[in-house]
Each structure stands twice: as structure tokens, then as C-alpha cells.
Design an enzyme around this catalytic site. Structure first.
Site, PDB file in Angstrom:
ATOM      1  N   LYS A 114       0.827  -1.213   0.000  1.00 10.96           N
ATOM      2  CA  LYS A 114       0.000   0.000   0.000  1.00 10.96           C
ATOM      3  C   LYS A 114       0.855   1.254   0.000  1.00 10.96           C
ATOM      4  CE  LYS A 114      -4.359  -1.691   1.582  1.00 10.96           C
ATOM      5  NZ  LYS A 114      -5.611  -1.404   2.267  1.00 10.96           N
ATOM      6  N   LYS A 197      -4.003 -10.162  -5.900  1.00 11.17           N
ATOM      7  CA  LYS A 197      -5.335 -10.505  -5.386  1.00 11.17           C
ATOM      8  C   LYS A 197      -6.395  -9.499  -5.863  1.00 11.17           C
ATOM      9  CE  LYS A 197      -5.702  -7.984  -1.085  1.00 11.17           C
ATOM     10  NZ  LYS A 197      -6.686  -7.846  -0.060  1.00 11.17           N
ATOM     11  N   LYS A 200     -10.469  -4.205  -3.645  1.00 11.71           N
ATOM     12  CA  LYS A 200     -11.454  -3.151  -3.854  1.00 11.71           C
ATOM     13  C   LYS A 200     -10.806  -1.794  -4.084  1.00 11.71           C
ATOM     14  CE  LYS A 200     -12.909  -3.745   0.911  1.00 11.71           C
ATOM     15  NZ  LYS A 200     -12.017  -2.975   1.758  1.00 11.71           N
TER      16      LYS A 200
HETATM   17  P1  ATP Z   1      -8.098  -3.219  -0.139  1.00 11.13           P
HETATM   18  O1  ATP Z   1      -7.662  -3.776  -1.454  1.00 11.13           O
HETATM   19  O2  ATP Z   1      -8.742  -1.887  -0.193  1.00 11.13           O
HETATM   20  O3  ATP Z   1      -7.070  -3.361   0.916  1.00 11.13           O
HETATM   21  P2  ATP Z   1      -9.469  -5.642   0.176  1.00 11.13           P
HETATM   22  O4  ATP Z   1     -10.268  -5.904  -1.039  1.00 11.13           O
HETATM   23  O5  ATP Z   1      -8.205  -6.366   0.359  1.00 11.13           O
HETATM   24  O6  ATP Z   1      -9.277  -4.096   0.312  1.00 11.13           O
HETATM   25  P3  ATP Z   1     -10.148  -5.845   2.932  1.00 11.13           P
HETATM   26  O7  ATP Z   1     -11.100  -4.933   3.591  1.00 11.13           O
HETATM   27  O8  ATP Z   1      -8.720  -5.589   3.143  1.00 11.13           O
HETATM   28  O9  ATP Z   1     -10.420  -5.922   1.390  1.00 11.13           O
HETATM   29  O10 ATP Z   1     -10.444  -7.347   3.321  1.00 11.13           O
HETATM   30  C1  ATP Z   1     -11.628  -7.825   3.865  1.00 11.13           C
HETATM   31  C2  ATP Z   1     -11.585  -9.318   3.970  1.00 11.13           C
HETATM   32  O11 ATP Z   1     -11.636  -9.909   2.680  1.00 11.13           O
HETATM   33  C3  ATP Z   1     -10.303  -9.882   4.615  1.00 11.13           C
HETATM   34  O12 ATP Z   1     -10.626 -10.987   5.428  1.00 11.13           O
HETATM   35  C4  ATP Z   1      -9.480 -10.308   3.460  1.00 11.13           C
HETATM   36  O13 ATP Z   1      -8.576 -11.332   3.781  1.00 11.13           O
HETATM   37  C5  ATP Z   1     -10.538 -10.793   2.491  1.00 11.13           C
HETATM   38  N1  ATP Z   1     -10.095 -10.634   1.116  1.00 11.13           N
HETATM   39  C6  ATP Z   1      -9.764  -9.479   0.511  1.00 11.13           C
HETATM   40  N2  ATP Z   1      -9.424  -9.669  -0.758  1.00 11.13           N
HETATM   41  C7  ATP Z   1      -9.545 -11.006  -0.974  1.00 11.13           C
HETATM   42  C8  ATP Z   1      -9.334 -11.840  -2.108  1.00 11.13           C
HETATM   43  N3  ATP Z   1      -8.952 -11.329  -3.251  1.00 11.13           N
HETATM   44  N4  ATP Z   1      -9.530 -13.167  -1.974  1.00 11.13           N
HETATM   45  C9  ATP Z   1      -9.942 -13.703  -0.786  1.00 11.13           C
HETATM   46  N5  ATP Z   1     -10.165 -12.965   0.315  1.00 11.13           N
HETATM   47  C10 ATP Z   1      -9.967 -11.644   0.237  1.00 11.13           C
END
Ligand code: ATP
Ligand code: LTN
Length: 329
Positions: A114, A197, A200
Site C-alpha cells: 500500500k 489478489k 477493492k
Molecule cells: P483493499 O484492497 O482496499 O485493501 P481488500 O479488497 O483487500 O481491500 P479488505 O477490507 O482488506 O479488502 O479485506 C476484507 C476481507 O476480505 C479480509 O478478510 C481479506 O482477507 C478478504 N479478502 C480481501 N481480498 C480477498 C481476495 N482477493 N480473496 C480472498 N479474500 C480476500
């Protein structure tokens, strides 16, 4: 009577929740809520570790809570609340900061990723300290199990280390939590880049399928998803893009990757992608109907009740912590 073990987890209201968040985290919580004493949080204090628009943050905070409810979190069984409404999270974070070592945070991969993304303005101290706030969230409630996606494992390990360190310094205070990662909740990768991965905060909306995308958008995004060379539908590590799409198909349909391979012998990407879109839409349609039926007022009431319930636990724990470290309480 056996007392249920506690689970705690949360998601940041920082963008559009996607199918990766659902498959990696929320789907798992729904299964666990019967077996565990469950607390699910909307972690707005984590969200502000990168710049947020205030109006949007408020909107997204309610949206995430609605998504929890529409997905099947039952407020009669689980507590749902907003992190910033229980000030003990910030208070404990400060105390844990004093026993955290700078190199422990410097090695966090999420911070490194990040901080790189935000290189225009240099990364803030909040982003650096993010894992300590997460440790506070977990330890404040005597959490035994933390169900998250695989990317959060390193953060839960820090929470474990801090719990042990505090206990050693000041006496038994914290439960040492365990991470829980569902095997099939594997990492869902970006549709535009299977080496990273699904996220969002991705730059392109073609990276993810939002839980609130309409049918046409889902079809368009799946059509545009990158694929590997060759034309056969095979599940293999040499074909990371296809492997990811098969994983998504498998998670939403209940079919194994082997069964999916068999269904598409002699067929190409076109057929596979079209049916994948149908499978995803088959999940999203009833989910979105439930989401749209919930009013903001109803959700705010549930969140307030959630805060009231967990605040009691948080206050009790903070009193104990303050006594241990020598604050006058
Ligand atoms: P950002 O990319 O803004 O950091 P994010 O999409 O990673 O956001 P988080 O709020 O960080 O989302 O994660 C929320 C939950 O979703 C966490 O438990 C995280 O491990 C899970 N998660 C996030 N992205 C994935 C993914 N691509 N596959 C599986 N689990 C995920
Ligand atoms: N960092 C987590 C969100 C989060 C969390 C928590 C998860 C904040 N506090 C406590 C579990 C327990 C993420 O998923 N990005």
C-alpha cells in the site's frame, strides 16, 4: 453448558466489496456464527489509513453493514458494529504501540504494497500502524479465532506476538488468538491480473466483480477477464488466470475443479465464461434483492445495538489492562 469461543473479524468501508471479500471472508463468517460467539465490525478507522472522501466513507460504512446482513449475518446471533463508535479500540492501539517494535511493522507485506501504491504522497503513520490497531480490535474482546482471507495472516500473527509479549510483561491478560482461513476461501485473484489478489482499491473496475454489480456489468467483466494461452479448460498452476476463474466457478456452484474441467471438454473459453457469468449472477441476484430491501434506519439501529453490546466487553477489558500497566483507574 459449554461456553462458545469468540470470533472477531472486520472489513474496511473503503471501496466496493467484491466476490473475493465474500468468498475469502464473509461466506466463512456465516457458517461460523452458529458455532461461535461472533463479533463483526466495520473498520472505518482502518479505512482512513488511506485518503477517504467523508461523505463516501459514511455511505460505504452503512453499505458494508447492509452487505453483512444481506449475506446472512444474523444480528440475533452475532454483534455487528462500527469500529469508531467504540473508542476503546483506539485506546488499546496506543498501549499496544508501546510494546510493538518498528521492524515488526516494516516487514508487513500489506504496508509495503500500500505504501508503494500511495507513493505520490508518502505513506502515513496510520498506514504503518494499521496492524497494531487490528491487534487491538482482536485482543480487546478475548477473541480466540480470527476468520480472514489469507492476506491477513501476517497481521493476526502480530496480534499473537503482542498478546504473548504483553502477558509476559504484565501477567496473563490476553487470549492468544488463532487465525482461521478456509481452504477453499483461497485468494481470489484480479480478473485483469491473476498475479495480484482481487482488491477493492484496484485501479481498474475490471479487476473485480462487485457484490452490487448488475447482470450486464458482471457479463462484461467476465468477458474481458484475461485468460492464458491455449484454448482448453484445464485447472493448473501454469494457467493462473483460468485457475482463478475455475476457483470462482467452483466456489459459487459447489462443483469441484475436476468436475468443471469435465463439463468443458471440447469446449472453449467462450462457453465457459458465459456459464461462469450465469453462476455468479445466480448468487448475486437474491443477495442484491435482500440488500435492497434493507433501509438505512434499520441498519443503523442494528449497528447501535451492536455497539452497546460490545462496548460493555471493551470497557471491562480496558479497565483490566489499565490496572495491569499502572494507570490510575
Ligand atoms: P483493499 O484492497 O482496499 O485493501 P481488500 O479488497 O483487500 O481491500 P479488505 O477490507 O482488506 O479488502 O479485506 C476484507 C476481507 O476480505 C479480509 O478478510 C481479506 O482477507 C478478504 N479478502 C480481501 N481480498 C480477498 C481476495 N482477493 N480473496 C480472498 N479474500 C480476500
Ligand atoms: N485488516 C483487515 C480488516 C480488519 C480485521 C480486524 C480483520 C481490521 N481489524 C480484526 C479481522 C480482525 C482486512 O481484512 N483488511
Amino acid at each position: 453448558m459449554t461456553l462458545k469461543q469468540r470470533i472477531f473479524s472486520g472489513i474496511q468501508p473503503s471501496g466496493n466489496l467484491h466476490i473475493g471479500n465474500y468468498l475469502g471472508a464473509i461466506a466463512n463468517w456465516i457458517k461460523l456464527q452458529d458455532e461461535f460467539d461472533s463479533i463483526f465490525c466495520v473498520v472505518d478507522m482502518h479505512a482512513i489509513t488511506v485518503a477517504q472522501n467523508p461523505e463516501m466513507l459514511r455511505k460505504k460504512t452503512i453499505e458494508i453493514a447492509k452487505i453483512y446482513l444481506a449475506a446472512g449475518i444474523d444480528p440475533k446471533k452475532s454483534s455487528i458494529f462500527i469500529q469508531s463508535q467504540v473508542s476503546e479500540h483506539a485506546e488499546l492501539c496506543w498501549i499496544l504501540n508501546t510494546i510493538t517494535k518498528i521492524p515488526e511493522l516494516e516487514k508487513m507485506t500489506q504496508f509495503k504494497d500500500k505504501a508503494q501504491k500511495n507513493d505520490k504522497e508518502s505513506a502515513g503513520v496510520g498506514l504503518f500502524d494499521y496492524p497494531v490497531l487490528m491487534a487491538a480490535d482482536i485482543l480487546l474482546y478475548g477473541t480466540e479465532v480470527v476468520p480472514v482471507g489469507e492476506d491477513q495472516k501476517q497481521h493476526v500473527e502480530l496480534a499473537r506476538d503482542l498478546a504473548k509479549r504483553f502477558n509476559q510483561k504484565f501477567g496473563e491478560t490476553f487470549i492468544v488468538p488463532k487465525v482461521f482461513i478456509k481452504e477453499e476461501g483461497m485468494r481470489i485473484m484480479g480478473l485483469d491480473d491473476p498475479s495480484k489478489k482481487m482488491s477493492k482499491s484496484a485501479a481498474s473496475e475490471y479487476n473485480y466483480i462487485s457484490l452490487l454489480d448488475d447482470e450486464e456489468t458482471v457479463k462484461r467483466k467476465i468477458k474481458k477477464a484475461v485468460t492464458d494461452s491455449g484454448s482448453e479448460i484445464v485447472y493448473s498452476n501454469d494457467k493462473p488466470a483460468l485457475k482463478n476463474l475455475i476457483n470462482i466457478f467452483s466456489s459459487f456452484s459447489g462443483k469441484t475443479p475436476k468436475e468443471i474441467e469435465k463439463m468443458y471438454v471440447g469446449k472453449g473459453y467462450g462457453d465457459f465464461k458465459m456459464q461462469l457469468a450465469e453462476v455468479v449472477i445466480g448468487f448475486l441476484t437474491p443477495f442484491q434483492e435482500k440488500f435492497n430491501s434493507l433501509s438505512d434506519e434499520e441498519v443503523l439501529k442494528i449497528l447501535e445495538e451492536g455497539s452497546r453490546k460490545v462496548e460493555k466487553l471493551a470497557k471491562l477489558k480496558m479497565k483490566e489492562i489499565k490496572e495491569k500497566i499502572g494507570f490510575i483507574v
